[in-house]
Design a protein around this motif. Structure first.
Motif, PDB file in Angstrom:
ATOM      1  N   PHE A  65       0.865  -1.188   0.000  1.00 35.88           N
ATOM      2  CA  PHE A  65       0.000   0.000   0.000  1.00 35.88           C
ATOM      3  C   PHE A  65       0.900   1.237   0.000  1.00 35.88           C
ATOM      4  O   PHE A  65       1.131   1.876   1.026  1.00 35.88           O
ATOM      5  CB  PHE A  65      -0.927  -0.002   1.221  1.00 35.88           C
ATOM      6  CG  PHE A  65      -2.032  -1.031   1.168  1.00 35.88           C
ATOM      7  CD1 PHE A  65      -3.044  -0.939   0.237  1.00 35.88           C
ATOM      8  CD2 PHE A  65      -2.053  -2.077   2.070  1.00 35.88           C
ATOM      9  CE1 PHE A  65      -4.073  -1.867   0.196  1.00 35.88           C
ATOM     10  CE2 PHE A  65      -3.069  -3.019   2.043  1.00 35.88           C
ATOM     11  CZ  PHE A  65      -4.088  -2.919   1.112  1.00 35.88           C
ATOM     12  N   HIS A  66       1.419   1.562  -1.150  1.00 39.47           N
ATOM     13  CA  HIS A  66       2.455   2.590  -1.289  1.00 39.47           C
ATOM     14  C   HIS A  66       1.977   4.012  -1.007  1.00 39.47           C
ATOM     15  O   HIS A  66       2.787   4.891  -0.752  1.00 39.47           O
ATOM     16  CB  HIS A  66       3.082   2.511  -2.685  1.00 39.47           C
ATOM     17  CG  HIS A  66       2.161   2.892  -3.789  1.00 39.47           C
ATOM     18  ND1 HIS A  66       1.017   2.182  -4.092  1.00 39.47           N
ATOM     19  CD2 HIS A  66       2.212   3.915  -4.662  1.00 39.47           C
ATOM     20  CE1 HIS A  66       0.403   2.757  -5.114  1.00 39.47           C
ATOM     21  NE2 HIS A  66       1.100   3.804  -5.478  1.00 39.47           N
ATOM     22  N   LEU A  67       0.681   4.248  -1.057  1.00 40.48           N
ATOM     23  CA  LEU A  67       0.161   5.597  -0.816  1.00 40.48           C
ATOM     24  C   LEU A  67      -0.136   5.869   0.662  1.00 40.48           C
ATOM     25  O   LEU A  67      -0.478   6.987   1.022  1.00 40.48           O
ATOM     26  CB  LEU A  67      -1.108   5.829  -1.645  1.00 40.48           C
ATOM     27  CG  LEU A  67      -0.934   5.748  -3.158  1.00 40.48           C
ATOM     28  CD1 LEU A  67      -2.266   5.953  -3.863  1.00 40.48           C
ATOM     29  CD2 LEU A  67       0.105   6.757  -3.639  1.00 40.48           C
ATOM     30  N   ILE A  68       0.003   4.850   1.489  1.00 38.12           N
ATOM     31  CA  ILE A  68      -0.275   4.996   2.916  1.00 38.12           C
ATOM     32  C   ILE A  68       1.035   5.304   3.641  1.00 38.12           C
ATOM     33  O   ILE A  68       1.956   4.488   3.634  1.00 38.12           O
ATOM     34  CB  ILE A  68      -0.897   3.701   3.493  1.00 38.12           C
ATOM     35  CG1 ILE A  68      -2.161   3.308   2.713  1.00 38.12           C
ATOM     36  CG2 ILE A  68      -1.169   3.844   4.987  1.00 38.12           C
ATOM     37  CD1 ILE A  68      -3.263   4.340   2.753  1.00 38.12           C
ATOM     38  N   PRO A  69       1.146   6.468   4.273  1.00 33.41           N
ATOM     39  CA  PRO A  69       2.377   6.771   5.009  1.00 33.41           C
ATOM     40  C   PRO A  69       2.529   5.853   6.219  1.00 33.41           C
ATOM     41  O   PRO A  69       1.538   5.436   6.825  1.00 33.41           O
ATOM     42  CB  PRO A  69       2.207   8.229   5.440  1.00 33.41           C
ATOM     43  CG  PRO A  69       0.800   8.583   5.182  1.00 33.41           C
ATOM     44  CD  PRO A  69       0.177   7.552   4.307  1.00 33.41           C
ATOM     45  N   GLU A  70       3.755   5.540   6.550  1.00 36.32           N
ATOM     46  CA  GLU A  70       4.021   4.670   7.697  1.00 36.32           C
ATOM     47  C   GLU A  70       3.391   5.235   8.966  1.00 36.32           C
ATOM     48  O   GLU A  70       2.923   4.490   9.825  1.00 36.32           O
ATOM     49  CB  GLU A  70       5.524   4.497   7.869  1.00 36.32           C
ATOM     50  CG  GLU A  70       5.895   3.413   8.829  1.00 36.32           C
ATOM     51  CD  GLU A  70       7.372   3.080   8.804  1.00 36.32           C
ATOM     52  OE1 GLU A  70       7.794   2.329   9.697  1.00 36.32           O
ATOM     53  OE2 GLU A  70       8.107   3.560   7.923  1.00 36.32           O
ATOM     54  N   THR A  71       3.329   6.549   9.057  1.00 32.14           N
ATOM     55  CA  THR A  71       2.758   7.188  10.250  1.00 32.14           C
ATOM     56  C   THR A  71       1.251   6.969  10.365  1.00 32.14           C
ATOM     57  O   THR A  71       0.681   7.186  11.427  1.00 32.14           O
ATOM     58  CB  THR A  71       3.045   8.701  10.233  1.00 32.14           C
ATOM     59  OG1 THR A  71       2.538   9.250   9.010  1.00 32.14           O
ATOM     60  CG2 THR A  71       4.539   8.972  10.346  1.00 32.14           C
ATOM     61  N   GLY A  90      -9.429  -5.178  16.095  1.00 32.56           N
ATOM     62  CA  GLY A  90      -7.988  -4.989  16.015  1.00 32.56           C
ATOM     63  C   GLY A  90      -7.547  -5.020  14.563  1.00 32.56           C
ATOM     64  O   GLY A  90      -8.205  -5.615  13.707  1.00 32.56           O
ATOM     65  N   ILE A  91      -6.446  -4.366  14.277  1.00 28.32           N
ATOM     66  CA  ILE A  91      -5.952  -4.291  12.899  1.00 28.32           C
ATOM     67  C   ILE A  91      -5.754  -5.682  12.307  1.00 28.32           C
ATOM     68  O   ILE A  91      -5.962  -5.898  11.115  1.00 28.32           O
ATOM     69  CB  ILE A  91      -4.664  -3.441  12.803  1.00 28.32           C
ATOM     70  CG1 ILE A  91      -4.272  -3.220  11.340  1.00 28.32           C
ATOM     71  CG2 ILE A  91      -3.520  -4.080  13.573  1.00 28.32           C
ATOM     72  CD1 ILE A  91      -5.279  -2.466  10.511  1.00 28.32           C
ATOM     73  N   LEU A  92      -5.392  -6.661  13.110  1.00 32.36           N
ATOM     74  CA  LEU A  92      -5.171  -8.008  12.596  1.00 32.36           C
ATOM     75  C   LEU A  92      -6.461  -8.785  12.404  1.00 32.36           C
ATOM     76  O   LEU A  92      -6.444  -9.889  11.856  1.00 32.36           O
ATOM     77  CB  LEU A  92      -4.212  -8.771  13.514  1.00 32.36           C
ATOM     78  CG  LEU A  92      -2.833  -8.121  13.680  1.00 32.36           C
ATOM     79  CD1 LEU A  92      -1.955  -8.988  14.563  1.00 32.36           C
ATOM     80  CD2 LEU A  92      -2.165  -7.844  12.340  1.00 32.36           C
ATOM     81  N   ASN A 101       2.719  -3.030   8.306  1.00 30.56           N
ATOM     82  CA  ASN A 101       3.698  -3.092   7.221  1.00 30.56           C
ATOM     83  C   ASN A 101       3.113  -2.681   5.874  1.00 30.56           C
ATOM     84  O   ASN A 101       3.796  -2.772   4.857  1.00 30.56           O
ATOM     85  CB  ASN A 101       4.317  -4.494   7.118  1.00 30.56           C
ATOM     86  CG  ASN A 101       5.356  -4.723   8.184  1.00 30.56           C
ATOM     87  OD1 ASN A 101       6.142  -3.841   8.493  1.00 30.56           O
ATOM     88  ND2 ASN A 101       5.349  -5.908   8.760  1.00 30.56           N
ATOM     89  N   ARG A 102       1.864  -2.273   5.886  1.00 30.55           N
ATOM     90  CA  ARG A 102       1.166  -1.793   4.682  1.00 30.55           C
ATOM     91  C   ARG A 102       1.237  -2.794   3.529  1.00 30.55           C
ATOM     92  O   ARG A 102       1.455  -2.441   2.383  1.00 30.55           O
ATOM     93  CB  ARG A 102       1.691  -0.417   4.279  1.00 30.55           C
ATOM     94  CG  ARG A 102       1.360   0.618   5.358  1.00 30.55           C
ATOM     95  CD  ARG A 102       2.160   1.869   5.272  1.00 30.55           C
ATOM     96  NE  ARG A 102       3.553   1.547   5.565  1.00 30.55           N
ATOM     97  CZ  ARG A 102       4.574   2.061   4.904  1.00 30.55           C
ATOM     98  NH1 ARG A 102       4.397   2.935   3.976  1.00 30.55           N
ATOM     99  NH2 ARG A 102       5.804   1.722   5.206  1.00 30.55           N
ATOM    100  N   LEU A 103       1.046  -4.088   3.866  1.00 22.78           N
ATOM    101  CA  LEU A 103       1.025  -5.133   2.856  1.00 22.78           C
ATOM    102  C   LEU A 103      -0.411  -5.521   2.560  1.00 22.78           C
ATOM    103  O   LEU A 103      -1.234  -5.656   3.459  1.00 22.78           O
ATOM    104  CB  LEU A 103       1.774  -6.380   3.339  1.00 22.78           C
ATOM    105  CG  LEU A 103       3.273  -6.233   3.526  1.00 22.78           C
ATOM    106  CD1 LEU A 103       3.863  -7.529   4.036  1.00 22.78           C
ATOM    107  CD2 LEU A 103       3.947  -5.820   2.232  1.00 22.78           C
ATOM    108  N   THR A 129       0.656   0.688  -7.902  1.00 21.91           N
ATOM    109  CA  THR A 129       0.913  -0.151  -6.738  1.00 21.91           C
ATOM    110  C   THR A 129       2.064  -1.118  -7.004  1.00 21.91           C
ATOM    111  O   THR A 129       2.029  -1.860  -7.992  1.00 21.91           O
ATOM    112  CB  THR A 129      -0.355  -0.950  -6.357  1.00 21.91           C
ATOM    113  OG1 THR A 129      -1.377  -0.033  -5.971  1.00 21.91           O
ATOM    114  CG2 THR A 129      -0.090  -1.920  -5.223  1.00 21.91           C
ATOM    115  N   PRO A 130       3.078  -1.154  -6.138  1.00 20.17           N
ATOM    116  CA  PRO A 130       4.177  -2.109  -6.296  1.00 20.17           C
ATOM    117  C   PRO A 130       3.711  -3.533  -5.986  1.00 20.17           C
ATOM    118  O   PRO A 130       3.108  -3.778  -4.944  1.00 20.17           O
ATOM    119  CB  PRO A 130       5.214  -1.656  -5.270  1.00 20.17           C
ATOM    120  CG  PRO A 130       4.797  -0.276  -4.855  1.00 20.17           C
ATOM    121  CD  PRO A 130       3.318  -0.204  -5.050  1.00 20.17           C
ATOM    122  N   VAL A 131       3.992  -4.455  -6.889  1.00 29.00           N
ATOM    123  CA  VAL A 131       3.653  -5.865  -6.705  1.00 29.00           C
ATOM    124  C   VAL A 131       4.875  -6.581  -6.146  1.00 29.00           C
ATOM    125  O   VAL A 131       5.966  -6.507  -6.715  1.00 29.00           O
ATOM    126  CB  VAL A 131       3.203  -6.499  -8.041  1.00 29.00           C
ATOM    127  CG1 VAL A 131       3.001  -8.003  -7.897  1.00 29.00           C
ATOM    128  CG2 VAL A 131       1.934  -5.816  -8.547  1.00 29.00           C
TER     129      VAL A 131
END
Length: 164
Positions: A65-71, A90-92, A101-103, A129-131
Motif C-alpha cells: 500500500f504505497h500511498l499509505i504513510p508509515e505514520t 484490532g488491525i489483525l 507493514n502496509r502489505l 501499486t508495487p507488486v
C-alpha cells in the motif's frame, strides 16, 4: 523480536512489478469489474517465470500500500470502514490498508498472460501499486467452506466490495 544487540530486524523487499489500473484514488467498493494490468519487471524476472500461469483462473497478489504513510499505520483497533455501527476490531482482525507493514493480499481473476504482462479483473489495487509477489490461486490451499467462521455483520458491510 530483536537480534543479540537489541536491534529489531528489518527486511528489504524489491517489487517484481507494478499495477496499471484505471483507479488511482482509494475507494471502498465496486472492484468486481475493474480490469487492470500487472507489468512484471523484466530485470527481476525471466520470461519463463510465467510459464504455465495461464492454466489458472485466479491469482493471489501480494502488494504494498504505497500511498499509505508509515505514520498512518494502525497498531491497535478501529471501526471497520470508519463505521461506528460496526464493532471495533484490532488491525489483525480486518483487512484495512493502514496495516503496520502496509502489505495487501488480494485474489483476482486472471484474464490472460501476454509475456510478462498479466491482464486481471477485480484486483483491488491502485495504479502504480508495487507488486511484491504473484501466486496462482489453488483451491487445495483454501480452507474447507464448512470450517470458515465470520461475524454476521461482515457480509452486509462488504456486500458492495466486488459488486459492479
Amino acid at each position: 523480536m530483536q537480534d543479540p544487540n537489541g536491534t529489531p530486524p528489518s527486511y528489504v523487499l524489491r517489487p517484481i512489478g507494478v499495477v496499471r489500473s484505471p483507479r488511482s484514488v482509494p475507494e471502498h467498493d465496486h472492484w468486481g469489474e475493474v480490469t487492470s494490468v500487472i507489468e512484471l519487471d523484466p530485470e527481476r524476472l525471466a520470461p519463463e517465470a510465467v510459464t504455465g500461469l495461464e492454466r489458472f483462473s485466479h491469482l493471489e497478489i501480494v502488494f504494498h500500500f504505497h500511498l499509505i504513510p508509515e505514520t498512518a499505520a494502525v497498531t491497535g483497533d478501529c471501526h471497520p470502514r470508519d463505521r461506528t455501527d460496526l464493532p471495533r476490531l484490532g488491525i489483525l482482525a480486518q483487512r484495512l490498508k493502514e496495516r503496520p507493514n502496509r502489505l495487501g493480499v488480494s485474489r483476482c481473476e486472471l484474464v490472460r498472460v501476454d509475456g510478462l504482462t498479466l491482464h486481471v479483473r477485480a484486483l483491488d489495487a491502485l495504479d502504480g501499486t508495487p507488486v511484491l509477489d504473484v501466486k496462482p490461486y489453488q483451491k487445495l490451499f483454501a480452507p474447507r467452506p464448512d470450517t470458515v467462521r465470520e461475524p454476521d455483520w461482515l457480509h452486509e458491510a462488504m456486500s458492495r466490495y466486488y459488486a459492479p
